[in-house]
Design an enzyme around this catalytic site. Structure first.
Site, PDB file in Angstrom:
ATOM      1  N   SER A   1       3.437  70.705 -26.976  1.00 42.79           N
ATOM      2  CA  SER A   1       4.735  70.303 -26.451  1.00 42.79           C
ATOM      3  C   SER A   1       5.065  71.048 -25.146  1.00 42.79           C
ATOM      4  O   SER A   1       4.279  71.017 -24.218  1.00 42.79           O
ATOM      5  CB  SER A   1       5.778  70.534 -27.537  1.00 42.79           C
ATOM      6  OG  SER A   1       6.862  69.684 -27.328  1.00 42.79           O
TER       7      SER A   1
ATOM      8  N   LYS B   1       2.552  71.529 -21.911  1.00 47.61           N
ATOM      9  CA  LYS B   1       2.779  71.355 -20.464  1.00 47.61           C
ATOM     10  C   LYS B   1       2.295  72.630 -19.762  1.00 47.61           C
ATOM     11  O   LYS B   1       1.621  72.592 -18.732  1.00 47.61           O
ATOM     12  CB  LYS B   1       4.268  71.162 -20.144  1.00 47.61           C
ATOM     13  CG  LYS B   1       5.010  70.086 -20.964  1.00 47.61           C
ATOM     14  CD  LYS B   1       6.488  70.008 -20.573  1.00 47.61           C
ATOM     15  CE  LYS B   1       7.451  69.495 -21.651  1.00 47.61           C
ATOM     16  NZ  LYS B   1       7.305  68.173 -22.150  1.00 47.61           N
TER      17      LYS B   1
ATOM     18  N   HIS C   1       5.528  64.427 -33.893  1.00 51.84           N
ATOM     19  CA  HIS C   1       5.402  65.511 -32.924  1.00 51.84           C
ATOM     20  C   HIS C   1       5.092  66.834 -33.633  1.00 51.84           C
ATOM     21  O   HIS C   1       5.967  67.428 -34.256  1.00 51.84           O
ATOM     22  CB  HIS C   1       6.743  65.606 -32.181  1.00 51.84           C
ATOM     23  CG  HIS C   1       6.721  66.516 -31.016  1.00 51.84           C
ATOM     24  ND1 HIS C   1       5.997  66.258 -29.872  1.00 51.84           N
ATOM     25  CD2 HIS C   1       7.346  67.714 -30.808  1.00 51.84           C
ATOM     26  CE1 HIS C   1       6.192  67.235 -29.005  1.00 51.84           C
ATOM     27  NE2 HIS C   1       7.003  68.135 -29.549  1.00 51.84           N
TER      28      HIS C   1
HETATM   29  C1  GTR Z   1      11.785  68.514 -26.440  1.00 50.19           C
HETATM   30  C2  GTR Z   1      11.502  68.188 -24.999  1.00 50.19           C
HETATM   31  C3  GTR Z   1      10.058  67.869 -24.834  1.00 50.19           C
HETATM   32  C4  GTR Z   1       9.156  68.835 -25.553  1.00 50.19           C
HETATM   33  C5  GTR Z   1       9.725  69.389 -26.844  1.00 50.19           C
HETATM   34  C6  GTR Z   1       9.095  70.676 -27.358  1.00 50.19           C
HETATM   35  O1  GTR Z   1      13.110  68.722 -26.696  1.00 50.19           O
HETATM   36  O2  GTR Z   1      12.293  67.109 -24.631  1.00 50.19           O
HETATM   37  O3  GTR Z   1       9.745  67.791 -23.462  1.00 50.19           O
HETATM   38  O4  GTR Z   1       8.800  69.862 -24.715  1.00 50.19           O
HETATM   39  O5  GTR Z   1      11.071  69.668 -26.741  1.00 50.19           O
HETATM   40  O6  GTR Z   1       8.679  71.546 -26.604  1.00 50.19           O
HETATM   41  O7  GTR Z   1       9.059  70.813 -28.586  1.00 50.19           O
END
Ligand code: GTR
Length: 404
Positions: A243, A247, A384
């Site tokens: 996540s 990045k 996720h």
């Molecule tokens: C979310 C964000 C994503 C992702 C995620 C995470 O809220 O919108 O870009 O990075 O968090 O890191 O779990």
């Protein structure tokens, strides 16, 4: 705050025209490895610094590392556990980062390594009572009985499903992790705390470093320290992240060629996903919710992604010819699985130019069917997360590319 609902229909994705990674800014085509490495890759690095993540400072002249307790029989005798505290200068007050390392005990050193940041503290990755609690700010986590910004024992091991340490050790790798908040706490404080506070900030060109750059910089500083560690094979270090930390892993791997392999798990917008598609999380959305992650200039592209001089496939390209794995999850539409695949796909010509097999798939593979050459991709069922399934694929990929 933008209230437009996120776009989740392929039919509504705008027609996009991606910048060609193999054409330089002045229009000159890149036709060989030398042209890529000498001209195009450095040009892309500057573009990503200036428009997306922000410029990071040079490594500090002094980096102090102190090896803390070493446990020779951690994890029921499976591992050697080492702690290293790293300061970014002469001063030994905050900020400092605590590096936690597990090494397979029975194997001959030096060993290859997986390195990744964690979200909530080193103590969350294993229920190992000897792991020191972070002393820096931690996010609130009522689920684990944490309702303050100081770490407590309650969260020990709470992220262990994301860190299958035994599986990693079984494959002959060490694991090194750092709590991302040691480098820079994950909230918008005007860049005062964490490593940002150690350097004068000049944002006159809109490209001072944001938090993702700070985290990536911390990973590179960890490499500086591990270069001196005889237990670790510095030429076989894989950087991994999930996540926001996915990045970060991509940006760290793209900007620091010492990372031999790069893994992006569900990294989405500002990670592997193409910004121009505007599917799920958009540039405006991410800049609004997380104003500290990217540089000021990135906000210019809110609702005008097509004006970006780059897109995220070029971030992946910058890793070439080093192996990179991009993973999506089917229910994680916010991160745009299709956009992550297309981005990996659009990096393929660069990987091929540099003599690798690139990504041997022209369309998104079916569920739970990994495909890989030098670029790997899978679409896992579920949401996720980073799961043992994901790690199993990463270990197979690393075994293929890093094992001697
Ligand atoms: C979310 C964000 C994503 C992702 C995620 C995470 O809220 O919108 O870009 O990075 O968090 O890191 O779990």
């Amino acid at each position: 705050m933008q209230t437009t609902p996120p776009l989740y229909h392929e039919d509504l994705v705008p027609d996009i025209h991606l910048p060609d990674p193999l054409v330089r800014e002045d229009g000159t085509p890149v036709t060989d490895a030398k042209g890529w490495m000498t001209f195009r890759r450095p040009e892309l690095l500057t573009l990503f610094e200036h428009h997306v993540y922000g410029r990071s400072p040079a490594p500090p002249a002094t980096l102090r590392a102190e090896v803390g307790p070493v446990a020779e029989a951690a994890l029921n005798g499976l591992a050697t556990r080492k702690e290293v505290t790293i300061w970014f200068g002469e001063r030994t007050d905050e900020p400092k980062m605590d590096l936690l390392i597990y090494l397979p005990r029975q194997l001959q050193r030096p060993v290859p390594l997986f390195m990744g940041l964690n979200f909530r503290g080193n103590h969350t990755i294993q229920p190992d009572p000897e792991i020191p609690l972070p002393t820096s700010w931690v996010p609130n986590d009522p689920q684990w009985g944490v309702d303050s910004h100081s770490a407590t024992d309650a969260a020990r091991g709470s992220a262990s499903s994301r860190w299958p340490v035994e599986l990693i050790l079984d494959h002959g790798y060490g694991l090194a992790t750092i709590y991302c908040g040691d480098i820079d706490p994950d909230f918008d404080d005007g860049f005062q705390n964490g490593v940002h506070g150690l350097f004068a900030r000049d944002d006159s060109h809109g490209d001072a470093w944001g938090t993702l750059s700070a985290w990536a910089w911390g990973l590179s500083r960890t490499m500086d320290v591990l270069e001196q560690d005889a237990d670790i094979d510095i030429e076989r270090v894989a950087v991994i992240g999930h996540s926001r930390l996915g990045k970060t892993a991509l940006w760290a791997g793209a900007s620091d060629p010492r990372f031999a392999l790069v893994i992006s798990n569900n990294s989405g917008c500002g990670g592997a996903a193409l910004s121009r598609r505007r599917f799920g999380e958009t540039v405006r959305r991410i800049n609004t919710t997380f104003p500290h992650w990217f540089c000021t200039n990135f906000r210019r592209y809110n609702d005008r992604e097509e004006a970006l001089p780059i897109d995220q496939h070029e971030l992946i390209s910058m890793i070439a010819p080093r192996p990179v794995y991009i993973a999506s999850a089917a229910e994680d539409l916010w991160a745009d699985p299709q956009g992550e695949f297309l981005s990996a796909r659009a990096a393929d010509p660069v990987y091929r130019l540099l003599g690798t097999k690139g990504l041997p798939a022209v369309s998104k593979p079916t569920l739970n069917t990994p495909v890989w050459g030098a670029i790997g991709y899978h679409l896992r069922s579920g949401g996720h997360a980073i799961t043992p399934y994901d790690w199993t694929q990463y270990l197979a990929f690393a075994d293929h590319h890093l094992k001697r």
